[in-house]
Scaffold this active site. Structure first.
Site, PDB file in Angstrom:
ATOM      1  N   GLY A  46      56.787 -22.823  19.211  1.00 54.53           N
ATOM      2  CA  GLY A  46      56.407 -23.014  17.808  1.00 54.53           C
ATOM      3  C   GLY A  46      54.966 -23.395  17.532  1.00 54.53           C
ATOM      4  N   ASP A 102      54.553 -28.095  16.359  1.00 54.04           N
ATOM      5  CA  ASP A 102      54.597 -27.535  15.005  1.00 54.04           C
ATOM      6  C   ASP A 102      55.338 -28.435  14.032  1.00 54.04           C
ATOM      7  OD1 ASP A 102      56.899 -27.026  16.441  1.00 54.04           O
ATOM      8  OD2 ASP A 102      57.314 -25.099  15.525  1.00 54.04           O
ATOM      9  N   ASP A 105      61.358 -32.952  13.821  1.00 52.66           N
ATOM     10  CA  ASP A 105      62.574 -32.907  13.015  1.00 52.66           C
ATOM     11  C   ASP A 105      63.430 -34.129  13.402  1.00 52.66           C
ATOM     12  OD1 ASP A 105      64.496 -31.845  11.322  1.00 52.66           O
ATOM     13  OD2 ASP A 105      65.257 -30.428  12.761  1.00 52.66           O
ATOM     14  N   LYS A 133      59.421 -34.063   9.240  1.00 55.01           N
ATOM     15  CA  LYS A 133      60.570 -34.224   8.330  1.00 55.01           C
ATOM     16  C   LYS A 133      61.198 -35.577   8.637  1.00 55.01           C
ATOM     17  CE  LYS A 133      62.614 -29.592   7.998  1.00 55.01           C
ATOM     18  NZ  LYS A 133      63.810 -28.839   8.442  1.00 55.01           N
ATOM     19  N   PHE A 154      64.491 -25.743   4.948  1.00 54.75           N
ATOM     20  CA  PHE A 154      64.493 -24.802   6.063  1.00 54.75           C
ATOM     21  C   PHE A 154      63.163 -24.047   6.027  1.00 54.75           C
ATOM     22  CE2 PHE A 154      67.633 -21.770   8.298  1.00 54.75           C
ATOM     23  CZ  PHE A 154      66.708 -21.565   9.296  1.00 54.75           C
ATOM     24  N   ARG A 167      57.649 -15.950  12.621  1.00 59.26           N
ATOM     25  CA  ARG A 167      56.627 -16.832  13.220  1.00 59.26           C
ATOM     26  C   ARG A 167      55.222 -16.387  12.801  1.00 59.26           C
ATOM     27  NH1 ARG A 167      58.868 -20.148  17.405  1.00 59.26           N
ATOM     28  NH2 ARG A 167      60.634 -19.218  18.473  1.00 59.26           N
TER      29      ARG A 167
HETATM   30  C1  PRP Z   1      61.578 -26.587  17.363  1.00 62.35           C
HETATM   31  C2  PRP Z   1      60.159 -27.022  17.054  1.00 62.35           C
HETATM   32  C3  PRP Z   1      60.028 -28.326  17.796  1.00 62.35           C
HETATM   33  C4  PRP Z   1      61.430 -28.888  17.778  1.00 62.35           C
HETATM   34  C5  PRP Z   1      61.509 -29.978  16.767  1.00 62.35           C
HETATM   35  O1  PRP Z   1      61.567 -25.955  18.598  1.00 62.35           O
HETATM   36  O2  PRP Z   1      59.220 -26.086  17.515  1.00 62.35           O
HETATM   37  O3  PRP Z   1      59.611 -28.144  19.140  1.00 62.35           O
HETATM   38  O4  PRP Z   1      62.312 -27.811  17.424  1.00 62.35           O
HETATM   39  O5  PRP Z   1      62.805 -30.457  16.668  1.00 62.35           O
HETATM   40  P1  PRP Z   1      63.269 -31.904  17.060  1.00 62.35           P
HETATM   41  O6  PRP Z   1      62.284 -32.883  16.484  1.00 62.35           O
HETATM   42  O7  PRP Z   1      64.619 -31.985  16.364  1.00 62.35           O
HETATM   43  O8  PRP Z   1      63.393 -32.004  18.527  1.00 62.35           O
HETATM   44  P2  PRP Z   1      62.694 -24.940  19.099  1.00 62.35           P
HETATM   45  O9  PRP Z   1      63.622 -25.660  20.041  1.00 62.35           O
HETATM   46  O10 PRP Z   1      63.324 -24.264  17.906  1.00 62.35           O
HETATM   47  O11 PRP Z   1      61.866 -23.928  19.968  1.00 62.35           O
HETATM   48  P3  PRP Z   1      60.575 -23.048  19.608  1.00 62.35           P
HETATM   49  O12 PRP Z   1      59.400 -23.998  19.569  1.00 62.35           O
HETATM   50  O13 PRP Z   1      60.518 -22.090  20.731  1.00 62.35           O
HETATM   51  O14 PRP Z   1      60.805 -22.376  18.263  1.00 62.35           O
END
Ligand code: PRP
Length: 181
Positions: A46, A102, A105, A133, A154, A167
């Site tokens: 991300g 990025d 959450d 968030k 979202f 993306r």
């Molecule tokens: C997403 C984002 C963060 C993470 C945040 O990654 O890029 O790395 O989730 O979430 P959290 O705070 O609940 O841990 P994802 O696992 O979707 O992989 P990606 O970066 O490859 O899209």
């Protein structure tokens, strides 16, 4: 993977992101003034757009490395495990490390990565997330720098996906489903 039909409404424009990155870089430069040992670490996938814009705005001598983490549920709502799919190429002992993410959450990913990297004894470990968030947090974690605090929407674009799509949008958008489930 097919999804319910949706449209994307712009939430944070490319211009606003660029302006915020300029401000953040001024703060980061102050923090690392005089250092020649900063490694900027992007969390894949991300962060790839954010880190690209961030490092080009940073007037500091830096190295760049990447780490890929994946988080998944184990059936229990509040317990998340984070796996390292791709580790750093280089050692970070005694180095200044800035982890670039990025979005924060639940906080599990950055919390886990921070603990992992701390165990490798960097001189200074800090983190920056474009989006935060706070209402979704499950672990107590706050990035050293945050671009924008957002509500529990979202979001996609600027590196962030929905089922691996979107993306490449130059802005942060909000997904709006156009058909009921
Ligand atoms: C997403 C984002 C963060 C993470 C945040 O990654 O890029 O790395 O989730 O979430 P959290 O705070 O609940 O841990 P994802 O696992 O979707 O992989 P990606 O970066 O490859 O899209």
């Amino acid at each position: 993977m097919s999804t319910r039909p949706y449209v994307i409404d712009e939430m944070i424009s490319a211009k606003s992101i660029a302006a915020r990155i300029e401000d953040l870089c001024r703060e980061i430069q102050k923090e690392y003034e005089g250092t020649d040992k900063l490694i900027v670490v992007g969390l894949l996938r991300g962060s790839f757009v954010f880190i690209a814009d961030l490092v080009r705005e940073l007037d500091l001598p830096i190295e760049v490395d990447f780490l890929e983490a994946s988080s998944y549920g184990d059936g229990m709502e509040s317990s998340r495990e984070v796996r390292i799919l791709k580790d750093l190429r280089g050692a970070i002992e005694g180095r200044d490390v800035l982890v670039v993410e990025d979005i924060v959450d639940t906080g599990h990913t950055l919390n886990h990565v921070t603990h992992l990297l701390e165990s490798r004894l960097p001189a200074r470990l800090k983190s920056i997330a474009l989006l935060d968030k706070p209402s979704r947090r499950e672990v107590d974690f706050k990035a050293s720098w945050t671009g924008f605090e957002i509500p529990d929407e979202f979001v996609v674009g600027y590196g962030i996906d929905f089922a691996q799509r979107n993306r490449n949008l130059p802005f942060i958008g909000k997904v709006r489903f156009t058909e009921a489930e």
